[in-house]
Design a protein around this motif. Structure first.
Motif, PDB file in Angstrom:
ATOM      1  N   TYR A 147     -48.474  27.882  13.023  1.00  0.00           N
ATOM      2  CA  TYR A 147     -47.760  27.294  14.149  1.00  0.00           C
ATOM      3  C   TYR A 147     -47.210  25.941  13.727  1.00  0.00           C
ATOM      4  O   TYR A 147     -47.898  25.144  13.082  1.00  0.00           O
ATOM      5  CB  TYR A 147     -48.707  27.106  15.332  1.00  0.00           C
ATOM      6  N   ALA A 148     -45.950  25.662  14.050  1.00  0.00           N
ATOM      7  CA  ALA A 148     -45.349  24.360  13.764  1.00  0.00           C
ATOM      8  C   ALA A 148     -44.302  24.045  14.827  1.00  0.00           C
ATOM      9  O   ALA A 148     -43.439  24.880  15.119  1.00  0.00           O
ATOM     10  CB  ALA A 148     -44.725  24.344  12.379  1.00  0.00           C
ATOM     11  N   SER A 149     -44.382  22.828  15.385  1.00  0.00           N
ATOM     12  CA  SER A 149     -43.431  22.422  16.413  1.00  0.00           C
ATOM     13  C   SER A 149     -43.185  20.921  16.306  1.00  0.00           C
ATOM     14  O   SER A 149     -44.123  20.121  16.388  1.00  0.00           O
ATOM     15  CB  SER A 149     -43.978  22.765  17.806  1.00  0.00           C
ATOM     16  N   ALA A 150     -41.923  20.552  16.100  1.00  0.00           N
ATOM     17  CA  ALA A 150     -41.567  19.134  15.978  1.00  0.00           C
ATOM     18  C   ALA A 150     -41.572  18.466  17.345  1.00  0.00           C
ATOM     19  O   ALA A 150     -41.056  19.006  18.324  1.00  0.00           O
ATOM     20  CB  ALA A 150     -40.196  18.997  15.328  1.00  0.00           C
ATOM     21  N   GLY A 151     -42.167  17.269  17.403  1.00  0.00           N
ATOM     22  CA  GLY A 151     -42.196  16.504  18.635  1.00  0.00           C
ATOM     23  C   GLY A 151     -40.913  15.721  18.845  1.00  0.00           C
ATOM     24  O   GLY A 151     -39.994  15.779  18.013  1.00  0.00           O
ATOM     25  N   PRO A 152     -40.819  14.965  19.915  1.00  0.00           N
ATOM     26  CA  PRO A 152     -39.604  14.178  20.198  1.00  0.00           C
ATOM     27  C   PRO A 152     -39.414  13.044  19.186  1.00  0.00           C
ATOM     28  O   PRO A 152     -40.388  12.492  18.665  1.00  0.00           O
ATOM     29  CB  PRO A 152     -39.878  13.631  21.595  1.00  0.00           C
ATOM     30  N   LYS A 153     -38.159  12.716  18.924  1.00  0.00           N
ATOM     31  CA  LYS A 153     -37.854  11.638  17.989  1.00  0.00           C
ATOM     32  C   LYS A 153     -37.954  10.286  18.693  1.00  0.00           C
ATOM     33  O   LYS A 153     -37.593  10.153  19.868  1.00  0.00           O
ATOM     34  CB  LYS A 153     -36.448  11.815  17.409  1.00  0.00           C
ATOM     35  N   ASP A 154     -38.423   9.276  17.961  1.00  0.00           N
ATOM     36  CA  ASP A 154     -38.460   7.928  18.520  1.00  0.00           C
ATOM     37  C   ASP A 154     -37.136   7.214  18.255  1.00  0.00           C
ATOM     38  O   ASP A 154     -36.181   7.826  17.752  1.00  0.00           O
ATOM     39  CB  ASP A 154     -39.657   7.139  17.961  1.00  0.00           C
ATOM     40  N   GLU A 155     -37.076   5.922  18.551  1.00  0.00           N
ATOM     41  CA  GLU A 155     -35.810   5.189  18.389  1.00  0.00           C
ATOM     42  C   GLU A 155     -35.359   5.091  16.942  1.00  0.00           C
ATOM     43  O   GLU A 155     -34.172   4.872  16.664  1.00  0.00           O
ATOM     44  CB  GLU A 155     -35.938   3.780  18.989  1.00  0.00           C
ATOM     45  N   ASP A 156     -36.285   5.287  16.008  1.00  0.00           N
ATOM     46  CA  ASP A 156     -35.930   5.263  14.592  1.00  0.00           C
ATOM     47  C   ASP A 156     -35.624   6.650  14.039  1.00  0.00           C
ATOM     48  O   ASP A 156     -35.377   6.810  12.840  1.00  0.00           O
ATOM     49  CB  ASP A 156     -37.068   4.644  13.771  1.00  0.00           C
ATOM     50  N   GLY A 157     -35.689   7.654  14.900  1.00  0.00           N
ATOM     51  CA  GLY A 157     -35.430   9.023  14.471  1.00  0.00           C
ATOM     52  C   GLY A 157     -36.643   9.686  13.846  1.00  0.00           C
ATOM     53  O   GLY A 157     -36.554  10.782  13.296  1.00  0.00           O
ATOM     54  N   ASP A 158     -37.786   9.020  13.924  1.00  0.00           N
ATOM     55  CA  ASP A 158     -39.012   9.565  13.348  1.00  0.00           C
ATOM     56  C   ASP A 158     -39.686  10.488  14.356  1.00  0.00           C
ATOM     57  O   ASP A 158     -39.509  10.347  15.564  1.00  0.00           O
ATOM     58  CB  ASP A 158     -39.966   8.429  12.956  1.00  0.00           C
ATOM     59  N   TYR A 159     -40.464  11.436  13.858  1.00  0.00           N
ATOM     60  CA  TYR A 159     -41.163  12.364  14.742  1.00  0.00           C
ATOM     61  C   TYR A 159     -42.367  12.961  14.010  1.00  0.00           C
ATOM     62  O   TYR A 159     -42.457  12.929  12.785  1.00  0.00           O
ATOM     63  CB  TYR A 159     -40.230  13.493  15.209  1.00  0.00           C
ATOM     64  N   ILE A 160     -43.282  13.496  14.796  1.00  0.00           N
ATOM     65  CA  ILE A 160     -44.473  14.152  14.274  1.00  0.00           C
ATOM     66  C   ILE A 160     -44.327  15.661  14.472  1.00  0.00           C
ATOM     67  O   ILE A 160     -43.783  16.106  15.484  1.00  0.00           O
ATOM     68  CB  ILE A 160     -45.748  13.657  14.997  1.00  0.00           C
ATOM     69  N   VAL A 161     -44.804  16.425  13.517  1.00  0.00           N
ATOM     70  CA  VAL A 161     -44.789  17.880  13.646  1.00  0.00           C
ATOM     71  C   VAL A 161     -46.213  18.362  13.922  1.00  0.00           C
ATOM     72  O   VAL A 161     -47.122  18.133  13.113  1.00  0.00           O
ATOM     73  CB  VAL A 161     -44.248  18.562  12.364  1.00  0.00           C
ATOM     74  N   ASP A 162     -46.388  18.980  15.069  1.00  0.00           N
ATOM     75  CA  ASP A 162     -47.675  19.584  15.399  1.00  0.00           C
ATOM     76  C   ASP A 162     -47.748  20.924  14.670  1.00  0.00           C
ATOM     77  O   ASP A 162     -46.833  21.742  14.777  1.00  0.00           O
ATOM     78  CB  ASP A 162     -47.767  19.793  16.921  1.00  0.00           C
ATOM     79  N   HIS A 163     -48.826  21.150  13.921  1.00  0.00           N
ATOM     80  CA  HIS A 163     -48.881  22.378  13.122  1.00  0.00           C
ATOM     81  C   HIS A 163     -50.317  22.825  12.881  1.00  0.00           C
ATOM     82  O   HIS A 163     -51.282  22.060  13.080  1.00  0.00           O
ATOM     83  CB  HIS A 163     -48.176  22.173  11.773  1.00  0.00           C
ATOM     84  N   THR A 164     -50.454  24.058  12.435  1.00  0.00           N
ATOM     85  CA  THR A 164     -51.750  24.632  12.086  1.00  0.00           C
ATOM     86  C   THR A 164     -52.354  23.866  10.915  1.00  0.00           C
ATOM     87  O   THR A 164     -51.675  23.607   9.915  1.00  0.00           O
ATOM     88  CB  THR A 164     -51.587  26.117  11.697  1.00  0.00           C
ATOM     89  N   ILE A 165     -53.631  23.521  11.046  1.00  0.00           N
ATOM     90  CA  ILE A 165     -54.308  22.760   9.987  1.00  0.00           C
ATOM     91  C   ILE A 165     -55.325  23.683   9.331  1.00  0.00           C
ATOM     92  O   ILE A 165     -56.509  23.726   9.706  1.00  0.00           O
ATOM     93  CB  ILE A 165     -54.983  21.499  10.564  1.00  0.00           C
ATOM     94  N   ILE A 166     -54.854  24.437   8.364  1.00  0.00           N
ATOM     95  CA  ILE A 166     -55.672  25.449   7.703  1.00  0.00           C
ATOM     96  C   ILE A 166     -55.339  25.470   6.206  1.00  0.00           C
ATOM     97  O   ILE A 166     -54.174  25.350   5.824  1.00  0.00           O
ATOM     98  CB  ILE A 166     -55.386  26.864   8.286  1.00  0.00           C
ATOM     99  N   ILE A 167     -56.359  25.636   5.367  1.00  0.00           N
ATOM    100  CA  ILE A 167     -56.148  25.912   3.944  1.00  0.00           C
ATOM    101  C   ILE A 167     -56.388  27.410   3.754  1.00  0.00           C
ATOM    102  O   ILE A 167     -57.426  27.938   4.147  1.00  0.00           O
ATOM    103  CB  ILE A 167     -57.119  25.100   3.063  1.00  0.00           C
ATOM    104  N   TYR A 168     -55.408  28.092   3.167  1.00  0.00           N
ATOM    105  CA  TYR A 168     -55.483  29.536   2.977  1.00  0.00           C
ATOM    106  C   TYR A 168     -55.826  29.876   1.530  1.00  0.00           C
ATOM    107  O   TYR A 168     -55.318  29.242   0.601  1.00  0.00           O
ATOM    108  CB  TYR A 168     -54.143  30.200   3.320  1.00  0.00           C
ATOM    109  N   LEU A 169     -56.651  30.907   1.356  1.00  0.00           N
ATOM    110  CA  LEU A 169     -56.981  31.413   0.023  1.00  0.00           C
ATOM    111  C   LEU A 169     -56.276  32.750  -0.180  1.00  0.00           C
ATOM    112  O   LEU A 169     -56.403  33.666   0.630  1.00  0.00           O
ATOM    113  CB  LEU A 169     -58.493  31.597  -0.124  1.00  0.00           C
TER     114      LEU A 169
END
Length: 206
Positions: A147-169
Motif C-alpha cells: 500500500y502506498a499513498s502520497a499525502g498533501p503537499k506543503d508550501e515547499d511542495g514536500d509531502y510524506i508517502v504513507d506506505h506498507t512497512i514490511i521487509i519481504y524475503l
C-alpha cells in the motif's frame, strides 16, 4: 467395544485413500509453486545506475525487498538500516549463501535514478535501488500487496508517502517466502531467514 473385522478393513481402506491423496498433493505442490514463482512479483525497473532490471535478474539469489522512499524522515532509514544489519549477520555465517538487499521506491516522482544512487550509498554496498515510471512502480508494489499513498503537499511542495512497512524475503526461485514487520529485530529476522535457507528445496532443476 472392539471394531469388527469389516470395520477394521474400512478404517484401513480410508487411511490408505487419505495417504494416497496426501502423496498426490505433495507431488503437485512443487509444480504449483513453480507456476507461482514464474508470475509472482514480476517487475521491470531501473536500478540506481540506470540499468534495466527485472525479476529474472535476481533468480538464483536470496533477495530482501523493502518498499519506501528517499524523503522518508525516519522509518525508511531505520528499516533499511535493519536490512543492512541482518545482511551483515547472515554474511558472518560462511555456510549460508549471500543475500541481495533491494530498495524499491514508492515515490517515483522524486526518486529518480540519481536520487536512488545518492540514497543507497549510505547503506550496504550490495544494496540496489530500483525506480521507474509511476505505473511500473505501482505494478511492482501491487504484486507484493504494498500500500502506498502520497499525502498533501506543503508550501515547499514536500509531502510524506504513507506506505506498507514490511521487509519481504524472496527465495532463489523468485517465490515470495516470508515477510517481517517493524516489531521483528535484525537478529530475529536473520534467524528466520537462516531456517528458510537450511530447509530450502530448489524448485527448478539446473
Amino acid at each position: 467395544h472392539r471394531a469388527s473385522y469389516g470395520q477394521q478393513q474400512g478404517i484401513g481402506s480410508c487411511w490408505y485413500v487419505y495417504q494416497e491423496k496426501q502423496k498426490k498433493i505433495q507431488m503437485q505442490r512443487p509444480e504449483q509453486l513453480r507456476k507461482m514463482a514464474v508470475r509472482q512479483g514480476y517487475f521491470s525497473l531501473l536500478d540506481h545506475t540506470g540499468q534495466q532490471r527485472t525479476k529474472r535478474d535476481f533468480l538464483g539469489c536470496w533477495v530482501l525487498l523493502y518498499f519506501g522512499f528517499t524523503h522518508c524522515p525516519d522509518i525508511c532509514p531505520d528499516e533499511v538500516d535493519k536490512m543492512t544489519s541482518l545482511v551483515c549477520i547472515l554474511d558472518d555465517d560462511p555456510s549460508l549463501p549471500s543475500v541481495q538487499p533491494v530498495f524499491i521506491t514508492v515515490d517515483p516522482e522524486r526518486d529518480d535514478v540519481s536520487a536512488m544512487a545518492k540514497y543507497v550509498k549510505d547503506f550496504h554496498p550490495r544494496l540496489i535501488g530500483l525506480t521507474g515510471t509511476a505505473e511500473e512502480v505501482k505494478q511492482a508494489g501491487r504484486d507484493y500487496t504494498v500500500y502506498a499513498s502520497a499525502g498533501p503537499k506543503d508550501e515547499d511542495g514536500d509531502y510524506i508517502v504513507d506506505h506498507t512497512i514490511i521487509i519481504y524475503l524472496v527465495n532463489p526461485d523468485g517465490l515470495f517466502l516470508d515477510y517481517y514487520n517493524r516489531m521483528k529485530s535484525d537478529v530475529q529476522i536473520a534467524e528466520n531467514i537462516r531456517n528458510h535457507m537450511i530447509n530450502y528445496v530448489k524448485l527448478f532443476p539446473d
